[in-house]
Design an enzyme around this catalytic site. Structure first.
Site, PDB file in Angstrom:
ATOM      1  N   GLU A 216      44.049  40.112  46.572  1.00 37.81           N
ATOM      2  CA  GLU A 216      44.179  39.127  45.499  1.00 37.81           C
ATOM      3  C   GLU A 216      43.295  39.592  44.354  1.00 37.81           C
ATOM      4  OE1 GLU A 216      46.367  36.854  45.490  1.00 37.81           O
ATOM      5  OE2 GLU A 216      46.975  37.005  47.594  1.00 37.81           O
ATOM      6  N   CYS A 250      40.631  33.985  37.811  1.00 36.06           N
ATOM      7  CA  CYS A 250      41.516  35.155  37.833  1.00 36.06           C
ATOM      8  C   CYS A 250      42.844  34.898  37.142  1.00 36.06           C
ATOM      9  CB  CYS A 250      41.746  35.621  39.275  1.00 36.06           C
ATOM     10  SG  CYS A 250      42.510  34.388  40.344  1.00 36.06           S
TER      11      CYS A 250
END
Length: 461
Positions: A216, A250
């Site tokens: 991720e 993110c």
């Protein structure tokens, strides 16, 4: 150093977890549900301390900390507990015409002993969310919290010590040397959340043992504001998504591409919204700080790479940078090359949608993409031509709050996905099983059957 349950080496700890896994204890539904309950109870017991640790490490307000960290985890445990029995059931699948008399199914089994490496930006949530999937799938797990948020790392250790024994789930604290030592071992699955450069290191280490990985990562996630967008709504939602957690998210909008006819209106609107929500950041007590001086100095360097439309104030002692919009940026500036991961938002303009397609497509696939438009044809064009992990139309960030949507990147923004059932599947091996009858035996598959080739050709035509 290892969490002080027993002074075990990492190798001994992994061996201990593998022995426990081989007892088959982790595989029953009852065990998995009870472990999820223990985890939730331990978090509740330490909730006030976790909130305090998040304030100490990142200056997160109680509202932000509970909403984006603890509350998210509670909800994930609740949903997983409710759905797990259904997820664990073998899934029947259809056979082909040559499978007369057979039944086929997919069984989900745990990988075994897994490693979860968590980041610092949402240090509690991004350690616990994948752990929930690992437990639900029946694995044992080692969790490596980020050393950049040491108070939260200590709380993760305390939560896991209260809930579990180290033969099942344990936290291993330490710096990059400890992470390197962990990665040198053989795991059954590695789940990493962090930057793309470190993701490459993780993947390289995993490749030595052919260990499957979930990465991720991040990247430069664009927000596109077309000429027919609702400017007030676009500005409000982008401001919220960008400056929450001081941009250290993110999937935060990394830059904005706004149609040139709406440039001035958008800039004025987002300036209003930024100040309404976050003040000037530097003087706002509840505004999140930058995680450390290294990241602060990196972000401060970006402030000279364009014209500051608003913001730009800094306080190095408090590690705070105001919500900032930059305009008139060169395309080859560092702020347009690197993932910003901070409260600085470049705003660029375009004339035709084709320019947007070309601009985004020429760069690595982003983790997220946000499009603001009222026209279906514009939406379809963007979705058809651009590849990205996930995103929203007329919103930001909200796709990751839907547990029925997989969350993950593509290409340099990551591989694999999780949340909800997708977390369970990420930490499970899908095992294919075909059962055949013995009541009859079709002779056509055997080489001594006359006319076999002709019949087989009919089947596969």
């Amino acid at each position: 150093m290892l969490a002080p349950i027993e002074q075990l080496t990492i190798e001994e700890l992994i061996r201990k977890q593998r022995r426990f896994y081989r007892t088959q204890a982790t595989k029953s539904l009852a065990f998995r549900l009870s472990m999820l309950t223990f985890l939730k109870e331990s978090i509740k017991h330490h909730e006030a301390e976790i909130l305090q640790a998040l304030e100490q490490d990142l200056n997160k307000s109680e509202l932000d900390a509970f909403t984006t960290e603890i509350g998210f985890v509670y909800d994930e445990i609740t949903r997983t507990t409710r759905e797990l029995k259904r997820w664990m059931r073998p899934k029947r699948v259809r056979g082909a015409s040559i499978h007369l008399g057979t039944k086929s199914e997919v069984m989900y089994e745990p990988y075994g002993t897994v490693l979860i490496i968590a980041p610092w930006n949402y240090p509690f949530q991004l350690a616990m969310a994948p752990l929930i999937g690992a437990i639900a799938a029946g694995n044992t797990a080692v969790v490596k919290p980020s050393e950049l948020t040491p108070n939260v790392a200590q709380m993760i250790t305390k939560v896991l010590e209260r809930a579990f024994t180290d033969r099942y789930v344990v936290s291993v604290e330490g710096d990059k040397d400890v992470a390197t030592e962990l990665l040198a071992e053989k795991w059954d699955h590695i789940f990493f959340t962090g930057s793309t450069p470190v993701g490459k290191i993780v993947m390289e280490a995993a490749a030595k043992h052919l260990t499957p990985v979930t990465l991720e990562l991040g990247g430069k996630s664009p927000a596109i504001v077309h000429d027919d967008a609702n400017i007030e709504i676009a500005a409000k939602r982008i401001a919220w998504g960008k400056w929450m957690n001081a941009g250290q998210t993110c999937v935060a909008p990394d830059y904005v591409l706004v149609h040139e006819s709406k440039r001035e209106a958008f800039l004025e609107a987002i300036k209003r919204e930024a100040f309404t929500m976050f003040g000037n950041g530097v003087g706002t007590k509840r505004f999140t700080r930058i995680v450390n001086e290294t990241h602060f100095d990196r972000l401060n360097g970006y402030l000279t790479e364009g014209d500051v439309f608003f913001g730009g104030q800094i306080d190095r002692d408090q590690l705070k940078i105001a919500p900032t919009v930059l305009t008139d940026i060169e395309e080859d500036a560092n702020v347009m090359k690197d993932e910003i991961f901070g409260p600085i938002l470049p705003v660029l303009t375009y004339r035709q949608l084709d320019e947007v397609i070309d601009f985004v497509a020429a760069r690595p696939h982003p983790l997220a993409l946000y499009l603001f438009t009222e026209t279906k044809a514009v939406e379809q064009t963007v979705m058809k031509h651009l590849t990205f992990g996930g995103g929203c139309v007329n919103d930001v960030l909200m796709h990751l709050t839907n547990p029925n949507l997989p969350f993950g990147g593509v290409g340099e923004s990551g591989m694999g996905s999780y949340h909800g059932r997708y977390s369970f599947e990420t930490f499970s091996h899908a095992k294919s099983i075909l059962r055949n009858t013995t009541k009859f035996d079709l002779p056509v598959r055997y080489p001594n059957f006359k006319g076999a080739e002709k019949l087989i050709r009919l089947v596969y035509r």
